[in-house]
Design a protein around this motif. Structure first.
Motif, short mmCIF file in Angstrom:
data_model
loop_
_atom_site.label_atom_id
_atom_site.label_comp_id
_atom_site.label_asym_id
_atom_site.label_seq_id
_atom_site.Cartn_x
_atom_site.Cartn_y
_atom_site.Cartn_z
N ALA A 83 0.83 -1.20 0.00
CA ALA A 83 0.00 0.00 0.00
C ALA A 83 0.87 1.25 0.00
N GLY A 84 0.55 2.14 -0.89
CA GLY A 84 1.27 3.41 -0.95
C GLY A 84 2.60 3.37 -1.65
N GLY A 85 3.01 2.19 -2.14
CA GLY A 85 4.29 2.10 -2.84
C GLY A 85 5.46 2.26 -1.90
N GLY A 86 6.49 2.92 -2.35
CA GLY A 86 7.68 3.12 -1.54
C GLY A 86 8.74 2.08 -1.82
N LEU A 87 9.91 2.28 -1.22
CA LEU A 87 11.06 1.42 -1.49
C LEU A 87 10.82 -0.01 -1.05
N LEU A 88 10.23 -0.20 0.14
CA LEU A 88 10.00 -1.55 0.64
C LEU A 88 9.07 -2.33 -0.29
N ALA A 89 8.02 -1.69 -0.76
CA ALA A 89 7.09 -2.35 -1.67
C ALA A 89 7.78 -2.76 -2.96
N ILE A 90 8.67 -1.90 -3.47
CA ILE A 90 9.40 -2.21 -4.70
C ILE A 90 10.33 -3.40 -4.49
N VAL A 91 11.06 -3.39 -3.38
CA VAL A 91 12.02 -4.46 -3.09
C VAL A 91 11.30 -5.80 -2.94
N VAL A 92 10.22 -5.82 -2.19
CA VAL A 92 9.49 -7.08 -1.96
C VAL A 92 8.88 -7.59 -3.26
N SER A 93 8.30 -6.69 -4.04
CA SER A 93 7.69 -7.09 -5.30
C SER A 93 8.75 -7.57 -6.30
N ALA A 94 9.88 -6.89 -6.35
CA ALA A 94 10.96 -7.31 -7.24
C ALA A 94 11.50 -8.68 -6.84
N PHE A 95 11.55 -8.94 -5.52
CA PHE A 95 11.96 -10.25 -5.05
C PHE A 95 11.01 -11.33 -5.55
N GLY A 96 9.70 -11.04 -5.54
CA GLY A 96 8.72 -11.99 -6.04
C GLY A 96 8.92 -12.29 -7.51
N VAL A 97 9.25 -11.27 -8.30
CA VAL A 97 9.49 -11.46 -9.73
C VAL A 97 10.71 -12.35 -9.94
N VAL A 98 11.78 -12.07 -9.22
CA VAL A 98 13.01 -12.87 -9.35
C VAL A 98 12.75 -14.32 -8.92
N LEU A 99 12.02 -14.50 -7.83
CA LEU A 99 11.75 -15.83 -7.32
C LEU A 99 10.93 -16.64 -8.33
N PHE A 157 12.02 -20.10 -10.50
CA PHE A 157 11.26 -21.35 -10.48
C PHE A 157 11.09 -21.93 -11.89
N LEU A 158 11.20 -21.07 -12.90
CA LEU A 158 11.17 -21.57 -14.27
C LEU A 158 12.33 -22.52 -14.54
N VAL A 159 13.47 -22.28 -13.90
CA VAL A 159 14.62 -23.16 -14.08
C VAL A 159 14.27 -24.57 -13.61
N LEU A 160 13.55 -24.67 -12.48
CA LEU A 160 13.12 -25.98 -12.01
C LEU A 160 12.19 -26.64 -13.02
N ASP A 161 11.27 -25.86 -13.58
CA ASP A 161 10.36 -26.41 -14.58
C ASP A 161 11.14 -26.93 -15.78
N PHE A 162 12.07 -26.12 -16.30
CA PHE A 162 12.85 -26.54 -17.46
C PHE A 162 13.63 -27.82 -17.17
N ASP A 163 14.24 -27.86 -16.01
CA ASP A 163 15.09 -28.99 -15.66
C ASP A 163 14.29 -30.28 -15.51
N TYR A 164 13.14 -30.19 -14.84
CA TYR A 164 12.35 -31.39 -14.61
C TYR A 164 11.67 -31.87 -15.88
N ILE A 165 11.30 -30.96 -16.77
CA ILE A 165 10.75 -31.37 -18.07
C ILE A 165 11.83 -32.07 -18.88
N GLU A 166 13.02 -31.54 -18.87
CA GLU A 166 14.13 -32.16 -19.58
C GLU A 166 14.42 -33.55 -19.01
N GLN A 167 14.35 -33.70 -17.69
CA GLN A 167 14.53 -35.01 -17.06
C GLN A 167 13.44 -35.98 -17.51
N GLY A 168 12.21 -35.49 -17.55
CA GLY A 168 11.10 -36.36 -17.94
C GLY A 168 11.25 -36.87 -19.36
#
Length: 276
Positions: A206-222, A226-237
């Motif tokens: 709420a209201g934006g700010g630096l903390l909101a940006i950092v937390v949201s950016a962390f979610g994007v990176v995370l 997780f796509l790497v796990l998807d790629f790897d497990y599909i390749e294994q399959g």
């Protein structure tokens, strides 16, 4: 190494050293013992031959087709959710219901040992309604934000695929462990933050700010990692020769991760534009 992706975790065939059973009994994959009875041998040879659907192995094309079909259904649901919010026939409360039902269906599809395309399609429709409605709410505040989020999602997907194929980012037991710990922590934070917002104590975003940006950016990176796990497990399959039906599970896993990534990017863009 066993898959840590919840969509693949209950399937032994997704292990790196696993193999496809093609619905055959375990004993039929082993050499017959010298003292096997004539009755046992007769039973083995009288079993019907595997059908083409049972014997055909999963390929990358199968995964692409299943993923595309699930996304097509999700987009239909998203269009309905978007139009419903735009014309006023759907409110936020009405959107929460399909989201909760979709969550239950998603868990069912994940924990079931049987591949369930019907459940996956039902999830795609209902999750699409939620995604479309949320997108419409953001679009009413920020022009062009949906297109920006879609482009960002495609860019993240392409970037992680290139990084994975070139070896810049590799999956490993430590990588998986760290990522899963971070994912669980982020989920707990999201639930606490949602509860705080519903109880009137406010939200981190709420209201934006630096903390909101950092937390949201962390979610994007995370979500991107997780796509790497998807790629790897599909390749294994594919390498382990799984039955073609497992391509549904692979496509569903990719869809879940990409929807999560899109929502994270959508929120990050909204926060950044709200701070302008």
């Amino acid at each position: 190494m066993e898959s840590k992706n919840p969509v693949f975790a209950r399937s032994n065939e997704w292990k790196q050293n696993g193999y496809a059973t093609f619905d055959a009994p375990t004993s039929s994959r082993q050499a017959a013992p010298a003292d096997a009875s004539a009755r046992t041998l007769e039973d083995w040879y009288q079993k019907p031959s595997a059908t083409p659907a049972q014997s055909r192995r999963m390929t990358l094309d199968d995964v692409v087709v299943r993923t595309a079909s699930l996304f097509a259904v999700l987009l239909v649901g998203a269009a309905g959710g978007y139009l419903g919010v735009r014309n006023g026939s759907l409110g936020f409360g009405a959107v929460i219901v399909p989201a909760l039902v979709a969550m239950v269906l998603g868990i069912w599809a994940q924990v079931s040992r049987k591949v369930r395309p019907g459940v996956m399609f039902a999830y795609a429709v209902l999750e699409g309604v939620f995604v479309g409605a949320i997108s419409a709410m953001y679009a009413s505040l920020y022009d062009g934000i949906i297109g920006q989020a879609v482009i960002g999602t495609l860019a993240a997907f392409g970037g992680m695929l290139i990084a994975y194929k070139t070896g810049v980012v590799r999956n490993s037991p430590r990588f998986t462990k760290v990522l899963m710990i971070a994912g669980i922590g982020y989920l707990v934070f999201a639930l606490v933050n949602l509860g705080s917002a519903l109880l009137g104590f406010g939200s981190v975003y709420a209201g934006g700010g630096l903390l909101a940006i950092v937390v949201s950016a962390f979610g994007v990176v995370l979500a991107s990692l997780f796509l790497v796990l998807d790629f790897d497990y599909i390749e294994q399959g594919i390498r382990n020769g799984l039955p073609v039906k497992e391509s549904w599970r692979a496509g569903f896993g990719l869809m879940v991760t990409l929807v999560w990534l899109y929502l994270e990017i959508l929120r990050l863009i909204a926060i950044l534009r709200g701070n302008d």
